[in-house]
Motif scaffolding. Structure first.
Motif, PDB file in Angstrom:
ATOM      1  N   ALA A 167      32.514 -58.140 -10.591  1.00  0.00           N
ATOM      2  CA  ALA A 167      32.485 -56.867  -9.864  1.00  0.00           C
ATOM      3  C   ALA A 167      33.901 -56.300  -9.742  1.00  0.00           C
ATOM      4  O   ALA A 167      34.116 -55.096  -9.914  1.00  0.00           O
ATOM      5  CB  ALA A 167      31.865 -57.047  -8.488  1.00  0.00           C
ATOM      6  N   TRP A 168      34.851 -57.149  -9.446  1.00  0.00           N
ATOM      7  CA  TRP A 168      36.253 -56.722  -9.342  1.00  0.00           C
ATOM      8  C   TRP A 168      36.746 -56.149 -10.675  1.00  0.00           C
ATOM      9  O   TRP A 168      37.399 -55.110 -10.713  1.00  0.00           O
ATOM     10  CB  TRP A 168      37.113 -57.910  -8.911  1.00  0.00           C
ATOM     11  CG  TRP A 168      38.573 -57.640  -8.898  1.00  0.00           C
ATOM     12  CD1 TRP A 168      39.299 -56.996  -7.935  1.00  0.00           C
ATOM     13  CD2 TRP A 168      39.514 -58.001  -9.924  1.00  0.00           C
ATOM     14  NE1 TRP A 168      40.622 -56.947  -8.287  1.00  0.00           N
ATOM     15  CE2 TRP A 168      40.785 -57.558  -9.508  1.00  0.00           C
ATOM     16  CE3 TRP A 168      39.403 -58.668 -11.137  1.00  0.00           C
ATOM     17  CZ2 TRP A 168      41.929 -57.747 -10.265  1.00  0.00           C
ATOM     18  CZ3 TRP A 168      40.550 -58.859 -11.896  1.00  0.00           C
ATOM     19  CH2 TRP A 168      41.786 -58.402 -11.452  1.00  0.00           C
ATOM     20  N   ALA A 221      30.487 -52.999  -4.279  1.00  0.00           N
ATOM     21  CA  ALA A 221      30.671 -53.792  -3.063  1.00  0.00           C
ATOM     22  C   ALA A 221      29.472 -54.706  -2.867  1.00  0.00           C
ATOM     23  O   ALA A 221      28.339 -54.347  -3.192  1.00  0.00           O
ATOM     24  CB  ALA A 221      30.839 -52.882  -1.856  1.00  0.00           C
ATOM     25  N   LYS A 222      29.728 -55.868  -2.312  1.00  0.00           N
ATOM     26  CA  LYS A 222      28.670 -56.834  -2.042  1.00  0.00           C
ATOM     27  C   LYS A 222      27.707 -56.273  -1.012  1.00  0.00           C
ATOM     28  O   LYS A 222      28.101 -55.762   0.019  1.00  0.00           O
ATOM     29  CB  LYS A 222      29.287 -58.141  -1.535  1.00  0.00           C
ATOM     30  CG  LYS A 222      28.292 -59.203  -1.147  1.00  0.00           C
ATOM     31  CD  LYS A 222      27.716 -59.859  -2.357  1.00  0.00           C
ATOM     32  CE  LYS A 222      26.910 -61.099  -1.906  1.00  0.00           C
ATOM     33  NZ  LYS A 222      25.772 -61.319  -2.705  1.00  0.00           N
ATOM     34  N   TYR A 224      25.340 -56.421  -5.903  1.00  0.00           N
ATOM     35  CA  TYR A 224      26.504 -55.549  -5.709  1.00  0.00           C
ATOM     36  C   TYR A 224      26.060 -54.129  -6.012  1.00  0.00           C
ATOM     37  O   TYR A 224      25.235 -53.903  -6.903  1.00  0.00           O
ATOM     38  CB  TYR A 224      27.642 -55.941  -6.648  1.00  0.00           C
ATOM     39  CG  TYR A 224      28.372 -57.180  -6.199  1.00  0.00           C
ATOM     40  CD1 TYR A 224      29.586 -57.098  -5.547  1.00  0.00           C
ATOM     41  CD2 TYR A 224      27.835 -58.440  -6.419  1.00  0.00           C
ATOM     42  CE1 TYR A 224      30.256 -58.231  -5.132  1.00  0.00           C
ATOM     43  CE2 TYR A 224      28.484 -59.579  -6.005  1.00  0.00           C
ATOM     44  CZ  TYR A 224      29.700 -59.465  -5.361  1.00  0.00           C
ATOM     45  OH  TYR A 224      30.352 -60.590  -4.946  1.00  0.00           O
ATOM     46  N   SER A 263      21.875 -62.299  -5.894  1.00  0.00           N
ATOM     47  CA  SER A 263      23.120 -61.667  -5.475  1.00  0.00           C
ATOM     48  C   SER A 263      23.134 -60.207  -5.920  1.00  0.00           C
ATOM     49  O   SER A 263      22.714 -59.885  -7.033  1.00  0.00           O
ATOM     50  CB  SER A 263      24.301 -62.416  -6.087  1.00  0.00           C
ATOM     51  OG  SER A 263      25.506 -61.836  -5.678  1.00  0.00           O
ATOM     52  N   LYS A 311      32.252 -65.854 -11.800  1.00  0.00           N
ATOM     53  CA  LYS A 311      31.465 -65.593 -10.593  1.00  0.00           C
ATOM     54  C   LYS A 311      31.236 -64.088 -10.455  1.00  0.00           C
ATOM     55  O   LYS A 311      31.993 -63.273 -10.993  1.00  0.00           O
ATOM     56  CB  LYS A 311      32.204 -66.103  -9.351  1.00  0.00           C
ATOM     57  CG  LYS A 311      32.450 -67.581  -9.359  1.00  0.00           C
ATOM     58  CD  LYS A 311      31.190 -68.304  -9.030  1.00  0.00           C
ATOM     59  CE  LYS A 311      31.459 -69.792  -8.900  1.00  0.00           C
ATOM     60  NZ  LYS A 311      30.290 -70.553  -8.644  1.00  0.00           N
ATOM     61  N   GLU A 312      30.194 -63.722  -9.710  1.00  0.00           N
ATOM     62  CA  GLU A 312      29.820 -62.315  -9.605  1.00  0.00           C
ATOM     63  C   GLU A 312      30.897 -61.462  -8.931  1.00  0.00           C
ATOM     64  O   GLU A 312      31.095 -60.311  -9.280  1.00  0.00           O
ATOM     65  CB  GLU A 312      28.471 -62.148  -8.906  1.00  0.00           C
ATOM     66  CG  GLU A 312      28.414 -62.623  -7.494  1.00  0.00           C
ATOM     67  CD  GLU A 312      27.915 -64.040  -7.350  1.00  0.00           C
ATOM     68  OE1 GLU A 312      27.634 -64.419  -6.214  1.00  0.00           O
ATOM     69  OE2 GLU A 312      27.817 -64.777  -8.339  1.00  0.00           O
ATOM     70  N   TYR A 313      31.626 -62.006  -7.959  1.00  0.00           N
ATOM     71  CA  TYR A 313      32.661 -61.214  -7.294  1.00  0.00           C
ATOM     72  C   TYR A 313      33.821 -60.898  -8.232  1.00  0.00           C
ATOM     73  O   TYR A 313      34.425 -59.837  -8.159  1.00  0.00           O
ATOM     74  CB  TYR A 313      33.154 -61.902  -6.012  1.00  0.00           C
ATOM     75  CG  TYR A 313      33.721 -63.298  -6.205  1.00  0.00           C
ATOM     76  CD1 TYR A 313      35.040 -63.486  -6.582  1.00  0.00           C
ATOM     77  CD2 TYR A 313      32.923 -64.405  -5.998  1.00  0.00           C
ATOM     78  CE1 TYR A 313      35.553 -64.753  -6.753  1.00  0.00           C
ATOM     79  CE2 TYR A 313      33.416 -65.679  -6.158  1.00  0.00           C
ATOM     80  CZ  TYR A 313      34.744 -65.856  -6.538  1.00  0.00           C
ATOM     81  OH  TYR A 313      35.251 -67.115  -6.707  1.00  0.00           O
ATOM     82  N   LYS A 314      34.119 -61.808  -9.158  1.00  0.00           N
ATOM     83  CA  LYS A 314      35.192 -61.557 -10.121  1.00  0.00           C
ATOM     84  C   LYS A 314      34.759 -60.514 -11.158  1.00  0.00           C
ATOM     85  O   LYS A 314      35.547 -59.658 -11.554  1.00  0.00           O
ATOM     86  CB  LYS A 314      35.593 -62.854 -10.804  1.00  0.00           C
ATOM     87  CG  LYS A 314      36.849 -62.727 -11.628  1.00  0.00           C
ATOM     88  CD  LYS A 314      37.378 -64.066 -12.060  1.00  0.00           C
ATOM     89  CE  LYS A 314      38.702 -63.898 -12.765  1.00  0.00           C
ATOM     90  NZ  LYS A 314      39.270 -65.181 -13.165  1.00  0.00           N
ATOM     91  N   ASP A 357      21.925 -59.880   0.002  1.00  0.00           N
ATOM     92  CA  ASP A 357      21.194 -60.473  -1.113  1.00  0.00           C
ATOM     93  C   ASP A 357      19.737 -60.015  -1.093  1.00  0.00           C
ATOM     94  O   ASP A 357      19.165 -59.758  -0.039  1.00  0.00           O
ATOM     95  CB  ASP A 357      21.244 -62.002  -1.039  1.00  0.00           C
ATOM     96  CG  ASP A 357      22.644 -62.542  -1.286  1.00  0.00           C
ATOM     97  OD1 ASP A 357      23.442 -61.844  -1.932  1.00  0.00           O
ATOM     98  OD2 ASP A 357      22.920 -63.665  -0.830  1.00  0.00           O
TER      99      ASP A 357
END
Length: 142
Positions: A29-30, A41-42, A61, A59, A24-27, A45
């Motif tokens: 980015a992390w 950071a998010k 970031y 999405s 996933k995009e948040y993972k 959109d």
């Protein structure tokens, strides 16, 4: 009657990478934040209204410093879409994510940037693209 035409030249002086990653995009980015000491950071959109036909939601970031900007986009649209090609950059639809680096930061990341990303188990493949060769490069102008 005389017709006036507005010609605009956009600045495409940024590095552009396509990433293949099953996460996933948040993972992702992390992981980029940890690897390169960034603060992606998010953001809100991105909404592209395609002449009333449909809406493309991407999405987004972002990490901004005084001299550069790094953006991570999910290439495929969020949610269901009736579009034939629901991608930010349909030219490179094989890639899950698009990483855009502009400003002085693009000079700071040496060629080992790609090998560092590939060393993680989160990124399967990465390729650098010349933005001028892409047909839908206008989607990257904000």
């Amino acid at each position: 009657m005389r017709t006036l035409r507005l010609d605009i030249e956009y600045d495409y002086t940024f590095n552009l990478f396509g990433l293949v990653s099953p996460v996933k995009e948040y993972k992702l980015a992390w992981a980029l934040n940890r690897l390169f000491d960034m603060r992606l950071a998010k953001q809100q959109d991105l909404y592209y209204d395609l002449l009333g036909k449909d809406c493309l939601i991407i999405s987004n970031y972002q990490y901004i410093t005084d001299h550069s900007i790094i953006r991570l986009f999910k290439n495929k649209a969020l949610g269901p879409s009736t579009l034939k090609k629901p991608f930010l950059l349909p030219d490179i639809k094989e890639y899950d994510y698009v990483l855009q680096i502009s400003g002085e930061m693009q000079l700071l990341y040496p060629p080992s940037f790609i090998s560092t990303l590939l060393a993680t188990s989160l990124v399967q493949y990465i390729k650098q693209f010349d933005p001028l060769t892409l047909k839908f490069k206008e989607n990257l102008i904000f």
